[in-house]
Each structure stands twice: as C-alpha cells, then as structure tokens.
Motif scaffolding. Sequence first.
Motif, PDB file in Angstrom:
ATOM      1  N   ASP A  25       0.837  -1.186   0.000  1.00 29.79           N
ATOM      2  CA  ASP A  25       0.000   0.000   0.000  1.00 29.79           C
ATOM      3  C   ASP A  25       0.878   1.243   0.000  1.00 29.79           C
ATOM      4  OD1 ASP A  25      -2.275   1.496   0.053  1.00 29.79           O
ATOM      5  OD2 ASP A  25      -2.568   1.347   2.206  1.00 29.79           O
ATOM      6  N   GLY A  26       0.550   2.181  -0.860  1.00 26.99           N
ATOM      7  CA  GLY A  26       1.355   3.391  -0.976  1.00 26.99           C
ATOM      8  C   GLY A  26       0.760   4.580  -0.250  1.00 26.99           C
ATOM      9  N   HIS A  27      -0.086   4.332   0.747  1.00 25.61           N
ATOM     10  CA  HIS A  27      -0.774   5.437   1.407  1.00 25.61           C
ATOM     11  C   HIS A  27       0.160   6.359   2.192  1.00 25.61           C
ATOM     12  CE1 HIS A  27      -0.714   2.505   4.695  1.00 25.61           C
ATOM     13  NE2 HIS A  27      -0.805   3.534   5.500  1.00 25.61           N
ATOM     14  N   GLU A  28       1.386   5.959   2.436  1.00 22.48           N
ATOM     15  CA  GLU A  28       2.319   6.811   3.172  1.00 22.48           C
ATOM     16  C   GLU A  28       3.330   7.503   2.258  1.00 22.48           C
ATOM     17  OE1 GLU A  28       3.983   4.366   6.230  1.00 22.48           O
ATOM     18  OE2 GLU A  28       2.139   4.322   7.383  1.00 22.48           O
ATOM     19  N   CYS A  29       3.206   7.301   0.943  1.00 20.30           N
ATOM     20  CA  CYS A  29       4.108   7.969  -0.005  1.00 20.30           C
ATOM     21  C   CYS A  29       3.834   9.472   0.017  1.00 20.30           C
ATOM     22  CB  CYS A  29       3.901   7.438  -1.417  1.00 20.30           C
ATOM     23  SG  CYS A  29       4.355   5.710  -1.598  1.00 20.30           S
TER      24      CYS A  29
END
Length: 95
Positions: A25-29
Amino acid sequence: MSTAERWLKKLGYKAQKHHKDIYMDGHECKDVMEYQNKFLKVMESLEHLMIQYDMEGKPIYPKLQPGEKVHHAIAHDESGFHMNDQQSISWLAEG
C-alpha cells in the motif's frame, strides 16, 4: 469460449496463470499524502453545502445562499477491487 481464445491468441494475447502477490500500500508515499491533504481541504470547503446527519440518522439540510446547490459526497468501499478474485488466468498483451 474457444472462439474468443483463438482470437485473443491471433491478436497477440497470451493466457497467463497468476497467483496472489504481496500488495504494498502506498498510502504513506509523499505524493499520496499531498493529494490526500488537497482532497481533504476541498471536501472541507464543500462541507457547508452537504447534507449532514444527526445522531439518529435524520438529515440536516444546509442553508444555501442564492446560486448554491446541495453537494452529495458519494463514497464506495473496496469491494469493487475484489471482482474476479476466483479467476486464475489472465489474457495479457506482450509487455
């Protein structure tokens, strides 16, 4: 089904067996977080145009100025991402 498969082969597609992979998951990019912040600011600016609901689920309609319209937030859950989960073959083009 066999006719469709023959055409897919003629068009350069190949049947490939697939399996479940690890999903990252890239939600913290950084770019995702920037977009989320912009989205939340836009939603906050429109909130006064949206129907709110009290604790009993009764609607509280906004007091609109002339020319303003009610905005409806439409959301969905992630169930759409689970369609065709039981499929084990995908027809993919080269590359």
